[in-house]
Design an enzyme around this catalytic site. Sequence first.
Site, PDB file in Angstrom:
ATOM      1  N   LYS A 159       4.645  18.154   9.016  1.00 29.20           N
ATOM      2  CA  LYS A 159       5.086  17.056   8.138  1.00 29.20           C
ATOM      3  C   LYS A 159       6.142  17.512   7.141  1.00 29.20           C
ATOM      4  O   LYS A 159       6.603  16.754   6.313  1.00 29.20           O
ATOM      5  CB  LYS A 159       3.891  16.465   7.382  1.00 29.20           C
ATOM      6  CG  LYS A 159       2.821  15.874   8.293  1.00 29.20           C
ATOM      7  CD  LYS A 159       1.869  14.984   7.496  1.00 29.20           C
ATOM      8  CE  LYS A 159       0.555  15.646   7.252  1.00 29.20           C
ATOM      9  NZ  LYS A 159      -0.410  14.768   6.556  1.00 29.20           N
ATOM     10  N   LYS A 212       5.829  19.009   4.589  1.00 32.08           N
ATOM     11  CA  LYS A 212       5.368  18.746   3.218  1.00 32.08           C
ATOM     12  C   LYS A 212       4.927  20.080   2.607  1.00 32.08           C
ATOM     13  O   LYS A 212       4.113  20.793   3.191  1.00 32.08           O
ATOM     14  CB  LYS A 212       4.156  17.805   3.221  1.00 32.08           C
ATOM     15  CG  LYS A 212       4.477  16.323   3.383  1.00 32.08           C
ATOM     16  CD  LYS A 212       3.198  15.495   3.153  1.00 32.08           C
ATOM     17  CE  LYS A 212       3.466  14.003   3.172  1.00 32.08           C
ATOM     18  NZ  LYS A 212       2.242  13.220   2.875  1.00 32.08           N
TER      19      LYS A 212
HETATM   20  N1  C2G Z   1      -1.803   5.891   0.351  1.00 36.79           N
HETATM   21  C1  C2G Z   1      -1.954   4.632  -0.215  1.00 36.79           C
HETATM   22  N2  C2G Z   1      -1.187   4.272  -1.266  1.00 36.79           N
HETATM   23  C2  C2G Z   1      -0.277   5.131  -1.778  1.00 36.79           C
HETATM   24  C3  C2G Z   1      -0.124   6.421  -1.213  1.00 36.79           C
HETATM   25  C4  C2G Z   1      -0.908   6.782  -0.143  1.00 36.79           C
HETATM   26  O1  C2G Z   1      -2.787   3.820   0.241  1.00 36.79           O
HETATM   27  N3  C2G Z   1       0.476   4.720  -2.843  1.00 36.79           N
HETATM   28  C5  C2G Z   1      -2.645   6.241   1.495  1.00 36.79           C
HETATM   29  C6  C2G Z   1      -1.831   6.557   2.744  1.00 36.79           C
HETATM   30  O2  C2G Z   1      -1.486   5.364   3.435  1.00 36.79           O
HETATM   31  C7  C2G Z   1      -2.811   7.417   3.544  1.00 36.79           C
HETATM   32  C8  C2G Z   1      -3.614   8.133   2.434  1.00 36.79           C
HETATM   33  O3  C2G Z   1      -3.377   7.415   1.215  1.00 36.79           O
HETATM   34  O4  C2G Z   1      -3.702   6.584   4.301  1.00 36.79           O
HETATM   35  C9  C2G Z   1      -3.157   9.572   2.256  1.00 36.79           C
HETATM   36  O5  C2G Z   1      -1.778   9.569   2.013  1.00 36.79           O
HETATM   37  P1  C2G Z   1      -0.945  10.912   2.349  1.00 36.79           P
HETATM   38  O6  C2G Z   1      -1.607  12.053   1.715  1.00 36.79           O
HETATM   39  O7  C2G Z   1       0.506  10.625   2.082  1.00 36.79           O
HETATM   40  O8  C2G Z   1      -1.202  11.003   3.915  1.00 36.79           O
HETATM   41  P2  C2G Z   1      -0.112  11.298   5.059  1.00 36.79           P
HETATM   42  O9  C2G Z   1       0.772  12.398   4.649  1.00 36.79           O
HETATM   43  O10 C2G Z   1       0.468   9.986   5.422  1.00 36.79           O
HETATM   44  O11 C2G Z   1      -1.033  11.893   6.218  1.00 36.79           O
HETATM   45  O12 C2G Z   1      -2.803  12.250  10.589  1.00 36.79           O
HETATM   46  C10 C2G Z   1      -2.429  11.374   9.540  1.00 36.79           C
HETATM   47  C11 C2G Z   1      -1.724  12.102   8.446  1.00 36.79           C
HETATM   48  O13 C2G Z   1      -2.440  13.262   8.042  1.00 36.79           O
HETATM   49  C12 C2G Z   1      -1.516  11.152   7.267  1.00 36.79           C
END
Ligand code: C2G
Length: 128
Positions: free
Chosen positions: A45, A47
């Site tokens: 990712k 990240k």
């Molecule tokens: N999320 C949310 N609102 C935000 C930010 C994040 O609802 N303002 C939700 C995202 O949609 C996700 C969860 O919080 O369901 C975790 O977000 P991230 O840590 O950004 O996850 P991500 O990097 O998208 O990883 O296999 C799937 C991946 O690991 C998802």
Amino acid sequence: MKKVITYGTYDLLHYGHINLLQRAKALGDYLIVALSTDEFNWNEKRKKCYFTYEQRKRLLEAVRYVDLVIPENGWEQKISDVKEFKVDTFVMGDDWTGKFDFLKEYCDVVYLSRTPEISTTQIKNDLK
Ligand code: C2G
């Protein structure tokens, strides 16, 4: 017991994450969070997390809605996770809508609305 699973990085834990975890837990009795490892985050990712996996795991384990935190090492573990933990419902924020529909063969798939005004990127930019 109705089991729910969700996946993510959860770095700089914020209320958008909590909103999602609260609603995910409300879909069952037991919530598993598959937390992206530092390696997965960087390799897949691009990240770079502020907090390490262990620190992010500790934070999530302190959240009342979370019952278990497991590592997310790769994209391809979801089917085996759903089978291994006998998951009833898979949940993700709607920025992932459609991306995990292949899991519908194994469990319910629910995409929940994201909390619009907050993100880790936003926090980092605001702090600059
Ligand atoms: N999320 C949310 N609102 C935000 C930010 C994040 O609802 N303002 C939700 C995202 O949609 C996700 C969860 O919080 O369901 C975790 O977000 P991230 O840590 O950004 O996850 P991500 O990097 O998208 O990883 O296999 C799937 C991946 O690991 C998802």
